[in-house]
Design an enzyme around this catalytic site. Structure first.
Site, PDB file in Angstrom:
ATOM      1  N   GLN A  17     -26.846  94.279  90.755  1.00  0.00           N
ATOM      2  CA  GLN A  17     -28.078  93.825  91.420  1.00  0.00           C
ATOM      3  C   GLN A  17     -28.276  92.336  91.152  1.00  0.00           C
ATOM      4  O   GLN A  17     -27.551  91.720  90.365  1.00  0.00           O
ATOM      5  CB  GLN A  17     -29.292  94.629  90.956  1.00  0.00           C
ATOM      6  CG  GLN A  17     -29.682  94.390  89.503  1.00  0.00           C
ATOM      7  CD  GLN A  17     -30.893  95.232  89.060  1.00  0.00           C
ATOM      8  OE1 GLN A  17     -31.148  96.309  89.589  1.00  0.00           O
ATOM      9  NE2 GLN A  17     -31.632  94.738  88.094  1.00  0.00           N
ATOM     10  N   GLY A  18     -29.277  91.772  91.816  1.00  0.00           N
ATOM     11  CA  GLY A  18     -29.652  90.379  91.551  1.00  0.00           C
ATOM     12  C   GLY A  18     -28.555  89.378  91.895  1.00  0.00           C
ATOM     13  O   GLY A  18     -27.842  89.528  92.895  1.00  0.00           O
ATOM     14  N   ASP A  56     -19.705  97.986  80.321  1.00  0.00           N
ATOM     15  CA  ASP A  56     -20.719  97.432  79.415  1.00  0.00           C
ATOM     16  C   ASP A  56     -20.070  96.252  78.699  1.00  0.00           C
ATOM     17  O   ASP A  56     -19.132  96.444  77.912  1.00  0.00           O
ATOM     18  CB  ASP A  56     -21.132  98.528  78.414  1.00  0.00           C
ATOM     19  CG  ASP A  56     -22.095  98.024  77.354  1.00  0.00           C
ATOM     20  OD1 ASP A  56     -22.403  96.816  77.324  1.00  0.00           O
ATOM     21  OD2 ASP A  56     -22.538  98.868  76.546  1.00  0.00           O
ATOM     22  N   TYR A 145     -34.345  83.921  74.647  1.00  0.00           N
ATOM     23  CA  TYR A 145     -33.566  83.720  75.875  1.00  0.00           C
ATOM     24  C   TYR A 145     -33.025  82.291  75.962  1.00  0.00           C
ATOM     25  O   TYR A 145     -31.835  82.077  76.222  1.00  0.00           O
ATOM     26  CB  TYR A 145     -34.472  84.010  77.076  1.00  0.00           C
ATOM     27  CG  TYR A 145     -33.799  83.896  78.420  1.00  0.00           C
ATOM     28  CD1 TYR A 145     -32.823  84.806  78.791  1.00  0.00           C
ATOM     29  CD2 TYR A 145     -34.155  82.904  79.326  1.00  0.00           C
ATOM     30  CE1 TYR A 145     -32.206  84.722  80.029  1.00  0.00           C
ATOM     31  CE2 TYR A 145     -33.548  82.812  80.562  1.00  0.00           C
ATOM     32  CZ  TYR A 145     -32.579  83.726  80.911  1.00  0.00           C
ATOM     33  OH  TYR A 145     -31.968  83.640  82.137  1.00  0.00           O
ATOM     34  N   VAL A 178     -35.575  82.944  89.853  1.00  0.00           N
ATOM     35  CA  VAL A 178     -34.927  83.523  91.032  1.00  0.00           C
ATOM     36  C   VAL A 178     -35.468  84.935  91.248  1.00  0.00           C
ATOM     37  O   VAL A 178     -35.586  85.723  90.290  1.00  0.00           O
ATOM     38  CB  VAL A 178     -33.391  83.573  90.821  1.00  0.00           C
ATOM     39  CG1 VAL A 178     -32.704  84.140  92.055  1.00  0.00           C
ATOM     40  CG2 VAL A 178     -32.848  82.181  90.488  1.00  0.00           C
ATOM     41  N   PRO A 181     -34.446  91.904  90.844  1.00  0.00           N
ATOM     42  CA  PRO A 181     -35.163  93.091  90.344  1.00  0.00           C
ATOM     43  C   PRO A 181     -35.743  92.905  88.946  1.00  0.00           C
ATOM     44  O   PRO A 181     -36.871  93.326  88.675  1.00  0.00           O
ATOM     45  CB  PRO A 181     -34.081  94.181  90.371  1.00  0.00           C
ATOM     46  CG  PRO A 181     -33.192  93.768  91.501  1.00  0.00           C
ATOM     47  CD  PRO A 181     -33.126  92.260  91.422  1.00  0.00           C
ATOM     48  N   SER A 182     -34.998  92.256  88.045  1.00  0.00           N
ATOM     49  CA  SER A 182     -35.536  92.134  86.681  1.00  0.00           C
ATOM     50  C   SER A 182     -36.702  91.157  86.631  1.00  0.00           C
ATOM     51  O   SER A 182     -37.601  91.308  85.802  1.00  0.00           O
ATOM     52  CB  SER A 182     -34.457  91.736  85.678  1.00  0.00           C
ATOM     53  OG  SER A 182     -34.052  90.415  85.873  1.00  0.00           O
ATOM     54  N   ARG A 186     -40.351  91.853  85.080  1.00  0.00           N
ATOM     55  CA  ARG A 186     -41.068  90.968  84.142  1.00  0.00           C
ATOM     56  C   ARG A 186     -42.472  90.651  84.660  1.00  0.00           C
ATOM     57  O   ARG A 186     -43.437  90.613  83.904  1.00  0.00           O
ATOM     58  CB  ARG A 186     -40.276  89.667  83.918  1.00  0.00           C
ATOM     59  CG  ARG A 186     -39.038  89.853  83.062  1.00  0.00           C
ATOM     60  CD  ARG A 186     -38.473  88.525  82.585  1.00  0.00           C
ATOM     61  NE  ARG A 186     -37.861  87.727  83.627  1.00  0.00           N
ATOM     62  CZ  ARG A 186     -36.693  87.953  84.188  1.00  0.00           C
ATOM     63  NH1 ARG A 186     -35.974  88.993  83.819  1.00  0.00           N
ATOM     64  NH2 ARG A 186     -36.201  87.155  85.131  1.00  0.00           N
ATOM     65  N   ARG A 203     -44.747  76.941  88.639  1.00  0.00           N
ATOM     66  CA  ARG A 203     -43.893  76.060  87.828  1.00  0.00           C
ATOM     67  C   ARG A 203     -42.658  75.590  88.602  1.00  0.00           C
ATOM     68  O   ARG A 203     -41.842  74.830  88.087  1.00  0.00           O
ATOM     69  CB  ARG A 203     -43.516  76.719  86.494  1.00  0.00           C
ATOM     70  CG  ARG A 203     -42.603  77.891  86.602  1.00  0.00           C
ATOM     71  CD  ARG A 203     -42.313  78.523  85.239  1.00  0.00           C
ATOM     72  NE  ARG A 203     -41.132  79.360  85.353  1.00  0.00           N
ATOM     73  CZ  ARG A 203     -40.696  80.189  84.422  1.00  0.00           C
ATOM     74  NH1 ARG A 203     -41.333  80.293  83.280  1.00  0.00           N
ATOM     75  NH2 ARG A 203     -39.608  80.907  84.603  1.00  0.00           N
TER      76      ARG A 203
END
Ligand code: NAD
Length: 243
Positions: A17-18, A56, A145, A178, A181-182, A186, A203
């Site tokens: 995704q993304g 993974d 992060y 961007v 989905p994540s 958030r 921002r």
């Protein structure tokens, strides 16, 4: 227009995704042979026209097995990463270890696994997913992060320096915010998601979020021979956040 990635075998992590997914689709559209990997097999099942591998990137044995199965690739796009929210005073040791393992150490694993065959095959391009958050700009509530993404840039320069003589290029992409989905997750985690979305947009000087296809287009360039003279660099694509 000529397909810019014709004849190239490209391996992508977090392609379910993304940005990873948009890049896999962009690589395919440019004529590449794409091997899309992700930890989530269900997401991979919705991709078409490419090979898929459930992977993974925190599992060294699995990364080595995937590299062996893939053989020599021309392009490796390390896209996997996770965003923790908070300052250093919010961060736990477990969150810190999780992020270093996924966002940074995964690059060590894929490089160890994929580089030897890439070198034997005459070279290739590695693209690592960084962020403007970290060494480019300090961003509020991105302590863990930003630290991991600064490390991604350091790793990128190191690999570029060590293997430039073997025709391996290694670059990083540093996006602003961007729509993926994540990011939606958030935003929804805030008490007031509507206001949170407005704050994320505020921002970005362009007044909008980026989209995954815009990042995929940059990845196509870095993967292609058009970028043959670029290595060790971080390409910022951020809607003006670091002007
Ligand atoms: P996303 O966060 O929505 O999706 C992440 C994908 O990674 C999912 O498909 C998930 O299944 C996969 N994944 C999670 N753990 C994995 C693991 N251990 N091994 C393999 N795959 C795993 O996607 P996104 O927002 O496009 O983020 C992709 C990358 O781009 C990340 O490194 C992120 O830090 C970076 N980035 C995102 C933004 C943004 O605003 N979205 C900005 C800058 C950088």
């Amino acid at each position: 227009m000529a397909e810019r990635l014709k004849g190239k075998r490209c391996f992508i992590t977090a392609a379910g995704q993304g940005i990873g997914r948009a890049t896999a689709e962009a690589f395919l559209a440019e004529g590449a042979e794409v091997i899309a990997s992700d930890i989530n097999a269900d997401l991979l099942g919705t991709l078409s026209g490419m090979q898929t591998v459930t992977l993974d990137v925190t599992d060294m044995g699995a990364v080595q097995a995937a590299a062996k199965q893939a053989g020599a690739v021309d392009v490796l796009f390390n896209c996997a990463g996770f965003v923790h929210h908070g300052s250093v005073l919010d961060a736990s040791e477990d969150e810190w270890d999780f992020a270093m393992n996924l966002n940074v150490k995964s690059l060590f694993r894929t490089a160890r696994a994929f580089l030897p065959a890439m070198i034997d095959n005459g070279g290739g391009a590695i693209i690592n997913m960084a962020s403007v958050s970290g060494s480019i700009k300090g961003i509020v509530n991105r302590n863990i992060y930003g630290t991991t993404k600064a490390a991604v840039i350091g790793f990128t320069k190191s690999v570029a320096a060590d293997f430039v003589g073997q025709n391996v290029r290694c670059n990083a992409i540093a996006p602003g915010t961007v729509e993926t989905p994540s990011l939606g997750d958030r935003i929804n985690a805030f008490d007031d998601p509507v206001q949170a979305r407005k704050d994320f947009i505020a921002r970005q000087p362009m007044g909008r979020l980026g989209n995954a296809q815009e990042i995929g287009a940059l990845a196509v360039y870095l993967a292609s021979d058009d970028a043959a003279y670029c290595t060790g660099q971080t390409f910022i694509i951020d809607g003006g956040i670091t002007i």
